[in-house]
Design a protein around this motif. Structure first.
Motif, short mmCIF file in Angstrom:
data_model
loop_
_atom_site.label_atom_id
_atom_site.label_comp_id
_atom_site.label_asym_id
_atom_site.label_seq_id
_atom_site.Cartn_x
_atom_site.Cartn_y
_atom_site.Cartn_z
N HIS A 75 8.88 5.83 2.67
CA HIS A 75 8.03 4.66 2.89
C HIS A 75 7.57 4.49 4.33
O HIS A 75 6.48 3.98 4.58
CB HIS A 75 8.75 3.39 2.43
CG HIS A 75 8.87 3.30 0.95
ND1 HIS A 75 7.78 3.18 0.12
CD2 HIS A 75 9.95 3.32 0.14
CE1 HIS A 75 8.18 3.14 -1.14
NE2 HIS A 75 9.49 3.21 -1.15
N HIS A 105 9.64 -10.04 4.78
CA HIS A 105 9.31 -9.68 6.16
C HIS A 105 10.43 -9.96 7.16
O HIS A 105 10.18 -10.11 8.35
CB HIS A 105 8.01 -10.36 6.62
CG HIS A 105 6.85 -10.05 5.72
ND1 HIS A 105 6.39 -8.76 5.52
CD2 HIS A 105 6.07 -10.86 4.97
CE1 HIS A 105 5.37 -8.80 4.67
NE2 HIS A 105 5.16 -10.04 4.32
N TRP A 156 9.19 -1.90 4.81
CA TRP A 156 8.91 -1.60 3.41
C TRP A 156 9.94 -2.25 2.48
O TRP A 156 9.62 -2.56 1.33
CB TRP A 156 8.87 -0.09 3.16
CG TRP A 156 10.21 0.57 3.32
CD1 TRP A 156 10.72 1.13 4.48
CD2 TRP A 156 11.22 0.73 2.33
NE1 TRP A 156 11.98 1.62 4.25
CE2 TRP A 156 12.32 1.39 2.94
CE3 TRP A 156 11.32 0.39 0.98
CZ2 TRP A 156 13.48 1.71 2.26
CZ3 TRP A 156 12.48 0.72 0.30
CH2 TRP A 156 13.55 1.36 0.93
N CYS A 212 11.32 -5.17 2.40
CA CYS A 212 11.11 -6.56 1.95
C CYS A 212 9.69 -7.03 2.25
O CYS A 212 9.48 -8.13 2.73
CB CYS A 212 12.15 -7.48 2.57
SG CYS A 212 12.03 -7.63 4.34
N ASP A 213 8.73 -6.18 1.95
CA ASP A 213 7.33 -6.57 2.15
C ASP A 213 6.70 -7.13 0.88
O ASP A 213 5.53 -7.48 0.87
CB ASP A 213 6.51 -5.40 2.68
CG ASP A 213 6.48 -4.20 1.74
OD1 ASP A 213 7.03 -4.29 0.62
OD2 ASP A 213 5.95 -3.16 2.14
N GLY A 214 7.48 -7.21 -0.19
CA GLY A 214 6.96 -7.75 -1.45
C GLY A 214 6.22 -6.74 -2.30
O GLY A 214 5.77 -7.05 -3.40
N LYS A 215 6.11 -5.51 -1.83
CA LYS A 215 5.41 -4.47 -2.59
C LYS A 215 6.40 -3.66 -3.43
O LYS A 215 7.59 -3.65 -3.15
CB LYS A 215 4.67 -3.53 -1.64
CG LYS A 215 3.58 -4.21 -0.83
CD LYS A 215 2.95 -3.24 0.14
CE LYS A 215 1.93 -3.94 1.03
NZ LYS A 215 1.41 -3.02 2.05
N ASN A 216 5.88 -2.97 -4.40
CA ASN A 216 6.69 -2.10 -5.25
C ASN A 216 7.23 -0.93 -4.41
O ASN A 216 6.47 -0.26 -3.73
CB ASN A 216 5.84 -1.58 -6.41
CG ASN A 216 6.62 -0.73 -7.38
OD1 ASN A 216 7.73 -0.29 -7.11
ND2 ASN A 216 6.03 -0.50 -8.54
N ASP A 217 8.53 -0.70 -4.45
CA ASP A 217 9.16 0.36 -3.65
C ASP A 217 9.41 1.64 -4.42
O ASP A 217 10.05 2.56 -3.91
CB ASP A 217 10.50 -0.14 -3.09
CG ASP A 217 10.33 -1.27 -2.11
OD1 ASP A 217 11.27 -2.07 -1.98
OD2 ASP A 217 9.26 -1.36 -1.48
#
Length: 173
Positions: A47, A96, A102, A104-109
């Protein structure tokens, strides 16, 4: 601050053909996916630097390992990678407010497990975890940031190098 180059990388890994690095999982075991060896380190390399050079990806992995070795951070790869501010009474990270954006940015990991980027991230994480790289390209860095941001914490750390799209810093003891 010197920029690290390909010559340094090649010199650092030139011994790999002759070195035994102890009990390592087979590539078949390792190739199974995220639930295998060093999944936190692999995800972090993927990531944070998947579109960077081999050197850039190894450097990101080295920062994680430098943190593991530093008493101011957790003492294992997964806890270093997932270190964050959490909501009171939970393990859920505050968006954040993580060491690595990456996480805890709210995006799919979920990585693309069939991609060359995932394959390379696994290889590089394995190399860093098992110490097959003898030169720390980051010069002991415990922090880094992308070249296009200017975090406030950077003023409190010692800049060590720039590799690809990251600037690396050491937190002096």
């Amino acid at each position: 601050m010197d920029r690290i180059g390909w010559t340094d990388l090649l010199l650092s890994i030139s011994h790999l053909g002759n070195q035994s690095v102890g009990k390592m999982p087979s590539m078949n075991e390792y190739a199974k996916g995220i639930t295998t060896v060093n999944s936190g380190g692999t995800l972090n390399i993927y990531h944070e630097s998947k579109f960077q050079s081999m050197l850039g990806q190894l450097a990101v992995g080295q920062v994680v390992m430098n943190r593991v070795e530093d008493s101011r951070f957790p003492n294992n790869v997964c806890d270093v990678v997932t270190q964050s501010v959490t909501y009171k009474g939970t393990d859920k990270p505050v968006i954040h407010k993580c060491q690595f954006s990456w996480y805890c940015d709210g995006k799919n990991d979920t990585p693309n497990l069939k991609s060359d980027e995932w394959y390379n991230a696994k290889r590089y994480a394995r190399m860093v975890l098992y110490g097959t790289i003898t030169l720390d390209f980051t010069e002991g860095a415990t922090h880094y940031h992308a070249t296009y941001v200017r975090p406030a914490w950077a003023k409190t750390k010692t800049k060590t190098t720039r590799i690809d799209r990251h600037i690396f810093y050491r937190w002096e003891k």
